[in-house]
Write an enzyme that holds these catalytic residues in place. Sequence first.
Site, PDB file in Angstrom:
ATOM      1  N   CYS A  23      82.887 102.105  29.862  1.00 44.44           N
ATOM      2  CA  CYS A  23      81.879 102.319  30.923  1.00 44.44           C
ATOM      3  C   CYS A  23      82.447 102.006  32.303  1.00 44.44           C
ATOM      4  O   CYS A  23      81.875 102.397  33.317  1.00 44.44           O
ATOM      5  CB  CYS A  23      80.655 101.435  30.738  1.00 44.44           C
ATOM      6  SG  CYS A  23      79.976 101.475  29.113  1.00 44.44           S
ATOM      7  N   HIS A  67      73.489 115.979  38.983  1.00 43.33           N
ATOM      8  CA  HIS A  67      74.834 116.484  39.287  1.00 43.33           C
ATOM      9  C   HIS A  67      75.454 115.794  40.502  1.00 43.33           C
ATOM     10  O   HIS A  67      76.075 116.424  41.347  1.00 43.33           O
ATOM     11  CB  HIS A  67      74.838 118.014  39.430  1.00 43.33           C
ATOM     12  CG  HIS A  67      74.758 118.704  38.099  1.00 43.33           C
ATOM     13  ND1 HIS A  67      73.596 118.732  37.361  1.00 43.33           N
ATOM     14  CD2 HIS A  67      75.684 119.349  37.371  1.00 43.33           C
ATOM     15  CE1 HIS A  67      73.820 119.378  36.233  1.00 43.33           C
ATOM     16  NE2 HIS A  67      75.085 119.756  36.204  1.00 43.33           N
ATOM     17  N   GLU A 114      69.596 106.300  28.338  1.00 41.19           N
ATOM     18  CA  GLU A 114      70.972 106.733  28.541  1.00 41.19           C
ATOM     19  C   GLU A 114      71.458 107.511  27.313  1.00 41.19           C
ATOM     20  O   GLU A 114      72.375 108.324  27.394  1.00 41.19           O
ATOM     21  CB  GLU A 114      71.844 105.502  28.757  1.00 41.19           C
ATOM     22  CG  GLU A 114      73.102 105.789  29.505  1.00 41.19           C
ATOM     23  CD  GLU A 114      73.775 104.502  29.917  1.00 41.19           C
ATOM     24  OE1 GLU A 114      73.689 104.176  31.105  1.00 41.19           O
ATOM     25  OE2 GLU A 114      74.365 103.839  29.066  1.00 41.19           O
TER      26      GLU A 114
HETATM   27  N1  LIG Z   1      71.759  97.203  30.121  1.00 40.58           N
HETATM   28  C1  LIG Z   1      72.629  98.216  30.277  1.00 40.58           C
HETATM   29  N2  LIG Z   1      73.740  98.246  29.547  1.00 40.58           N
HETATM   30  C2  LIG Z   1      74.609  99.228  29.703  1.00 40.58           C
HETATM   31  C3  LIG Z   1      74.363 100.249  30.617  1.00 40.58           C
HETATM   32  C4  LIG Z   1      73.188 100.202  31.393  1.00 40.58           C
HETATM   33  O1  LIG Z   1      72.910 101.071  32.228  1.00 40.58           O
HETATM   34  N3  LIG Z   1      72.341  99.166  31.195  1.00 40.58           N
HETATM   35  N4  LIG Z   1      75.242 101.242  30.754  1.00 40.58           N
HETATM   36  C5  LIG Z   1      76.351 101.308  30.060  1.00 40.58           C
HETATM   37  C6  LIG Z   1      77.278 102.444  30.343  1.00 40.58           C
HETATM   38  O2  LIG Z   1      76.663 103.416  31.110  1.00 40.58           O
HETATM   39  C7  LIG Z   1      77.976 103.075  29.174  1.00 40.58           C
HETATM   40  O3  LIG Z   1      78.440 104.366  29.563  1.00 40.58           O
HETATM   41  C8  LIG Z   1      77.192 103.200  27.934  1.00 40.58           C
HETATM   42  O4  LIG Z   1      78.118 102.967  26.954  1.00 40.58           O
HETATM   43  P1  LIG Z   1      77.731 102.595  25.496  1.00 40.58           P
HETATM   44  O5  LIG Z   1      76.619 101.627  25.439  1.00 40.58           O
HETATM   45  O6  LIG Z   1      78.987 102.256  24.842  1.00 40.58           O
HETATM   46  O7  LIG Z   1      77.149 103.974  25.066  1.00 40.58           O
HETATM   47  P2  LIG Z   1      77.496 104.864  23.893  1.00 40.58           P
HETATM   48  O8  LIG Z   1      76.590 106.040  23.985  1.00 40.58           O
HETATM   49  O9  LIG Z   1      78.949 105.127  23.852  1.00 40.58           O
HETATM   50  O10 LIG Z   1      76.967 103.957  22.729  1.00 40.58           O
HETATM   51  P3  LIG Z   1      77.574 103.441  21.363  1.00 40.58           P
HETATM   52  O11 LIG Z   1      76.362 103.397  20.504  1.00 40.58           O
HETATM   53  O12 LIG Z   1      78.090 102.067  21.668  1.00 40.58           O
HETATM   54  O13 LIG Z   1      78.603 104.409  20.933  1.00 40.58           O
HETATM   55  C9  LIG Z   1      76.718 100.255  29.117  1.00 40.58           C
HETATM   56  N5  LIG Z   1      75.736  99.249  28.970  1.00 40.58           N
HETATM   57 ZN   LIG Z   2      77.582 105.099  31.552  1.00 42.40          ZN
END
Ligand SMILES: Nc1nc2c(c(=O)[nH]1)N=C([C@H](O)[C@H](O)COP(=O)(O)OP(=O)(O)OP(=O)(O)O)CN2
Ligand SMILES: [Zn+2]
Length: 124
Positions: A23, A67, A114
Site C-alpha cells: 500500500c 480518475h 476499498e
Molecule cells: N483502515 C485502513 N486500512 C487500510 C487502508 C485504509 O484506507 N484504511 N488502506 C489500505 C491500502 O489502501 C491497501 O491498498 C489495501 O491493501 P490490502 O488491505 O492489502 O488490500 P487487499 O485488497 O490487497 O487485501 P488482502 O485481503 O489483504 O489481499 C491498507 N489498509
Molecule cells: Zn490502497
Amino acid sequence: MFELTVETSFAAAHQLEGHPSPCGRLHGHNWVVALTVAGEELAPSGMVVDFKVLKGVLQEVVAELDHRYLNELPFFRNGTPPTAENIARYIFLRATEKLSGQPGVRVRQVRVAESPSAWVVYRP
Ligand SMILES: Nc1nc2c(c(=O)[nH]1)N=C([C@H](O)[C@H](O)COP(=O)(O)OP(=O)(O)OP(=O)(O)O)CN2
Ligand SMILES: [Zn+2]
C-alpha cells in the site's frame, strides 16, 4: 425517521506513504461509496428527497475524485492521507455542503469500501 441510501463507485490512484506494505507504493482501487441521509418528514411527493437528487449529489462529489491521483488533491495534503477513512470524511463534508439547500435532509453517514471485504463507515 427515514434513512435513504444511494451508492456509486469511482476509480482512483493513491499511495499511503510510509505504510509498511505494498500500500506504500502507487496503486489504485475501485472504491464503492454509499451515501445515507436521514429525514423526519415526507414532502407531499411522499419522499424525504428524490433518490435522483441524492444520486446527482453523490455523482458530483465522486467526480471530484474519479480518475485522480488522490494524494495530489488539496484535501489529502498536509498530513491527511487518502485512506478509506479520510475519503469517507471528504465525501461526507462535500455532500453535506451540496445538500444544505434541502430542508429537513441531513447526511447521516458515508460508507467507503476499498474491496468487498474491507470498508469504513464515517458518521460524525
Ligand atoms: N483502515 C485502513 N486500512 C487500510 C487502508 C485504509 O484506507 N484504511 N488502506 C489500505 C491500502 O489502501 C491497501 O491498498 C489495501 O491493501 P490490502 O488491505 O492489502 O488490500 P487487499 O485488497 O490487497 O487485501 P488482502 O485481503 O489483504 O489481499 C491498507 N489498509
Ligand atoms: Zn490502497
